[in-house]
Design a protein around this motif. Structure first.
Motif, mmCIF file in Angstrom:
data_model
loop_
_atom_site.group_PDB
_atom_site.id
_atom_site.type_symbol
_atom_site.label_atom_id
_atom_site.label_comp_id
_atom_site.label_asym_id
_atom_site.label_seq_id
_atom_site.Cartn_x
_atom_site.Cartn_y
_atom_site.Cartn_z
ATOM 1 N N THR A 40 0.796 -1.221 0.000
ATOM 2 C CA THR A 40 0.000 0.000 0.000
ATOM 3 C C THR A 40 0.834 1.279 0.000
ATOM 4 O OG1 THR A 40 -0.172 -0.116 2.414
ATOM 5 C CG2 THR A 40 -1.944 -1.119 1.122
ATOM 6 N N ALA A 41 2.108 1.205 0.389
ATOM 7 C CA ALA A 41 2.944 2.412 0.386
ATOM 8 C C ALA A 41 3.079 3.004 -1.021
ATOM 9 C CB ALA A 41 4.311 2.113 0.997
ATOM 10 N N PRO A 42 3.367 2.190 -2.064
ATOM 11 C CA PRO A 42 3.399 2.771 -3.415
ATOM 12 C C PRO A 42 2.044 3.324 -3.844
ATOM 13 C CG PRO A 42 4.505 0.640 -3.365
ATOM 14 C CD PRO A 42 3.777 0.780 -2.060
ATOM 15 N N LEU A 43 0.959 2.666 -3.408
ATOM 16 C CA LEU A 43 -0.379 3.137 -3.763
ATOM 17 C C LEU A 43 -0.653 4.513 -3.168
ATOM 18 C CD1 LEU A 43 -3.134 2.542 -5.067
ATOM 19 C CD2 LEU A 43 -3.827 1.469 -2.916
ATOM 20 N N ALA A 44 -0.123 4.782 -1.972
ATOM 21 C CA ALA A 44 -0.348 6.071 -1.328
ATOM 22 C C ALA A 44 0.266 7.208 -2.146
ATOM 23 C CB ALA A 44 0.233 6.059 0.089
ATOM 24 N N GLY A 45 1.471 6.994 -2.673
ATOM 25 C CA GLY A 45 2.065 8.006 -3.534
ATOM 26 C C GLY A 45 1.249 8.234 -4.784
ATOM 27 N N LEU A 46 0.713 7.148 -5.340
ATOM 28 C CA LEU A 46 -0.133 7.264 -6.526
ATOM 29 C C LEU A 46 -1.419 8.004 -6.211
ATOM 30 C CD1 LEU A 46 -0.795 6.525 -9.461
ATOM 31 C CD2 LEU A 46 -1.730 4.356 -8.607
ATOM 32 N N VAL A 47 -2.009 7.755 -5.038
ATOM 33 C CA VAL A 47 -3.236 8.455 -4.651
ATOM 34 C C VAL A 47 -3.009 9.957 -4.615
ATOM 35 C CG1 VAL A 47 -4.835 8.849 -2.734
ATOM 36 C CG2 VAL A 47 -4.277 6.516 -3.436
ATOM 37 N N ALA A 48 -1.882 10.387 -4.062
ATOM 38 C CA ALA A 48 -1.567 11.822 -4.036
ATOM 39 C C ALA A 48 -1.471 12.381 -5.452
ATOM 40 C CB ALA A 48 -0.266 12.053 -3.273
ATOM 41 N N ALA A 49 -0.775 11.662 -6.334
ATOM 42 C CA ALA A 49 -0.633 12.127 -7.713
ATOM 43 C C ALA A 49 -1.977 12.148 -8.428
ATOM 44 C CB ALA A 49 0.354 11.226 -8.460
ATOM 45 N N PHE A 50 -2.808 11.149 -8.183
ATOM 46 C CA PHE A 50 -4.124 11.092 -8.816
ATOM 47 C C PHE A 50 -4.997 12.254 -8.345
ATOM 48 C CE2 PHE A 50 -8.553 9.645 -9.004
ATOM 49 C CZ PHE A 50 -8.641 9.252 -10.332
ATOM 50 N N ILE A 51 -4.958 12.553 -7.057
ATOM 51 C CA ILE A 51 -5.749 13.680 -6.541
ATOM 52 C C ILE A 51 -5.268 14.988 -7.149
ATOM 53 C CG2 ILE A 51 -6.223 15.031 -4.451
ATOM 54 C CD1 ILE A 51 -6.345 12.375 -2.940
ATOM 55 N N PHE A 52 -3.950 15.140 -7.280
ATOM 56 C CA PHE A 52 -3.430 16.339 -7.947
ATOM 57 C C PHE A 52 -4.026 16.475 -9.346
ATOM 58 C CE2 PHE A 52 -0.624 18.324 -10.973
ATOM 59 C CZ PHE A 52 -0.251 19.506 -10.351
ATOM 60 N N ALA A 53 -4.023 15.365 -10.092
ATOM 61 C CA ALA A 53 -4.523 15.398 -11.466
ATOM 62 C C ALA A 53 -6.005 15.752 -11.510
ATOM 63 C CB ALA A 53 -4.274 14.050 -12.140
ATOM 64 N N VAL A 54 -6.802 15.110 -10.655
ATOM 65 C CA VAL A 54 -8.245 15.334 -10.702
ATOM 66 C C VAL A 54 -8.593 16.741 -10.219
ATOM 67 C CG1 VAL A 54 -10.487 14.484 -9.911
ATOM 68 C CG2 VAL A 54 -8.674 12.874 -10.410
ATOM 69 N N GLN A 55 -7.788 17.313 -9.335
ATOM 70 C CA GLN A 55 -8.064 18.683 -8.897
ATOM 71 C C GLN A 55 -7.906 19.690 -10.024
ATOM 72 O OE1 GLN A 55 -6.195 20.083 -5.329
ATOM 73 N NE2 GLN A 55 -7.242 18.609 -4.024
ATOM 74 N N VAL A 85 7.500 13.078 -4.708
ATOM 75 C CA VAL A 85 7.563 13.539 -3.317
ATOM 76 C C VAL A 85 6.723 12.643 -2.420
ATOM 77 C CG1 VAL A 85 6.986 15.441 -1.757
ATOM 78 C CG2 VAL A 85 8.072 15.918 -3.948
ATOM 79 N N GLY A 86 5.502 12.328 -2.861
ATOM 80 C CA GLY A 86 4.636 11.481 -2.060
ATOM 81 C C GLY A 86 5.205 10.087 -1.869
ATOM 82 N N SER A 87 5.665 9.476 -2.963
ATOM 83 C CA SER A 87 6.221 8.131 -2.866
ATOM 84 C C SER A 87 7.463 8.114 -1.985
ATOM 85 C CB SER A 87 6.565 7.599 -4.258
ATOM 86 O OG SER A 87 5.403 7.487 -5.061
ATOM 87 N N GLY A 88 8.294 9.150 -2.115
ATOM 88 C CA GLY A 88 9.482 9.225 -1.273
ATOM 89 C C GLY A 88 9.133 9.319 0.196
ATOM 90 N N ALA A 89 8.154 10.158 0.503
ATOM 91 C CA ALA A 89 7.744 10.324 1.903
ATOM 92 C C ALA A 89 7.168 9.030 2.468
ATOM 93 C CB ALA A 89 6.716 11.450 2.010
ATOM 94 N N PHE A 90 6.329 8.361 1.703
ATOM 95 C CA PHE A 90 5.709 7.137 2.199
ATOM 96 C C PHE A 90 6.711 5.983 2.247
ATOM 97 C CE2 PHE A 90 1.887 9.350 0.358
ATOM 98 C CZ PHE A 90 1.416 9.758 1.599
ATOM 99 N N TRP A 91 7.710 6.005 1.377
ATOM 100 C CA TRP A 91 8.767 4.998 1.448
ATOM 101 C C TRP A 91 9.553 5.151 2.748
ATOM 102 C CZ3 TRP A 91 14.154 5.286 1.592
ATOM 103 C CH2 TRP A 91 14.832 4.081 1.385
ATOM 104 N N VAL A 92 9.846 6.406 3.107
ATOM 105 C CA VAL A 92 10.561 6.648 4.361
ATOM 106 C C VAL A 92 9.736 6.176 5.551
ATOM 107 C CG1 VAL A 92 11.450 8.448 5.902
ATOM 108 C CG2 VAL A 92 11.930 8.557 3.442
ATOM 109 N N VAL A 93 8.422 6.492 5.533
ATOM 110 C CA VAL A 93 7.544 6.050 6.615
ATOM 111 C C VAL A 93 7.549 4.533 6.710
ATOM 112 C CG1 VAL A 93 5.145 5.926 7.400
ATOM 113 C CG2 VAL A 93 6.071 8.084 6.540
ATOM 114 N N ARG A 94 7.457 3.881 5.565
ATOM 115 C CA ARG A 94 7.451 2.422 5.540
ATOM 116 C C ARG A 94 8.767 1.854 6.039
ATOM 117 N NH1 ARG A 94 5.586 -2.231 6.689
ATOM 118 N NH2 ARG A 94 6.409 -3.918 5.411
#
Length: 345
Positions: A39-54, A327-336
């Motif tokens: 789920t960590a890679p998915l979290a970075g994708l969710v951030a990118a997807f929200i950016f796109a849809v906004q 940025v999102g994937s990097g942050a969530f990778w560090v958390v993981r």
């Protein structure tokens, strides 16, 4: 609903910044429990997807548009703590790179668009999931209701902050009525987008959706006229989950985000969004300040030096998706990684 600099005075903006920083800090700790290697890679994708849809403003009334806030979507897909971090990453990228949302107002935006939407949406979502049948359809229905309510809740939160630290003298009652009224309409669009996205992911990999975990109800047996839980069966050997692989899901989501930001965004509504429209109509933008990143090469979602609007906007959108993903994937990778290190210690 990106609040620009100048709407809220410095002391209240600073206080909101403290609240936002605290929420991000708590989110970092909570995300360790929510994220795993899938789920960590998915979290970075969710951030990118929200950016796109906004970037896809949709019309909601004459001369007014709205766009996804994303708090409900992020919370349901990857969990509420991780969801707060997703929205914070999106808002940070938008403020620094695209001059969208004031930098001094970053704390206000994270509090309103991140913390409030996630907390309200996830509370409603969990409440509905507990009382509805434990099915995938219930998850999508609950996601619709949660997203619908989260948007006017965010509008109300902004109004409360304006009541405390607004830089103009517009009556709060007028601001509240106008903000909630238009954001109820925007909430319908938010709800549809959230429901469709959650439903699409559940259809292929329900095990990766945080809000869909534990859908299977325990087996009941009738003993002496009473229903009791059956004894759990012995755990089977681990088997790969049905459906597309996480890598294919990630790749498909990334392609979708790039298409939305790089191509579909050209056809988005050019009308001001709910907050911009209310601010102009009611006069709460009288003391708005120029954005500190107004001279950014990507300001206003266009690449400076490229004259063709379609190419300029599309390229800016693609860059934004890439930057947010990185940025999102990097942050969530560090958390993981920190979670893994703590478990091994």
């Amino acid at each position: 609903m990106h609040v620009p600099d100048g709407f809220i005075n410095a002391p209240v903006s600073a206080a909101a910044g403290v609240v936002a920083a605290g929420a991000v800090a708590v989110g970092l700790r909570g995300a360790r429990r929510e994220l795993d290697e899938r789920t960590a890679p998915l979290a970075g994708l969710v951030a990118a997807f929200i950016f796109a849809v906004q970037m896809l403003n949709f019309p909601v009334a004459a001369g007014t548009s709205g766009h996804l806030l994303g708090g409900a979507l992020a919370a349901i897909l990857v969990g509420p703590w991780t969801g707060i971090l997703c929205i914070a990453v999106v808002l940070l990228m938008q403020g620094i790179l695209f001059a969208d949302g004031g930098l001094t107002a970053l704390g206000v935006n994270i509090t309103v668009m991140g913390v409030v939407t996630v907390v309200v949406a996830y509370a409603i979502f969990r409440g509905l999931v507990l009382v509805l049948p434990r099915t995938r359809r219930s998850v999508t229905v609950a996601s619709f209701a949660a997203a619908l309510v989260s948007v006017p809740a965010a509008a109300t939160a902004f109004t409360l902050i304006y009541a405390i630290g607004g830089t103009t003298d517009v009556p709060v009652s007028k601001v509240l009525t106008a903000m909630v009224g238009v954001h109820v309409l925007i909430g319908i669009g938010e709800a549809v987008i959230t429901m469709l996205t959650v439903g699409a992911v559940i259809a292929v990999r329900p095990d990766l959706v945080h809000g869909a975990r534990g859908l299977t109800a325990p087996l009941k047996l009738r003993v002496d006229g009473a229903l009791v839980d059956a004894a759990p069966a012995p755990a089977p050997a681990p088997a790969p989950a049905a459906g597309v692989s996480p890598k294919k899901l990630w790749a498909g989501g990334l392609v979708t985000a790039l298409l939305l930001a790089g191509f579909v965004s050209f056809y988005a509504s050019a009308s001001p969004d709910g907050l911009e429209k209310v601010a102009a109509d009611k006069g709460i933008d009288a003391k708005v300040e120029d954005h500190a990143a107004a001279d950014s090469p990507l300001a206003d979602y266009g690449v400076k030096g490229i004259e063709a609007p379609r190419l300029s906007g599309g390229l800016a959108g693609v860059i934004g998706v890439g930057a947010t993903l990185a940025v999102g994937s990097g942050a969530f990778w560090v958390v993981r990684r920190r979670k893994t290190a703590a478990q091994e210690a």
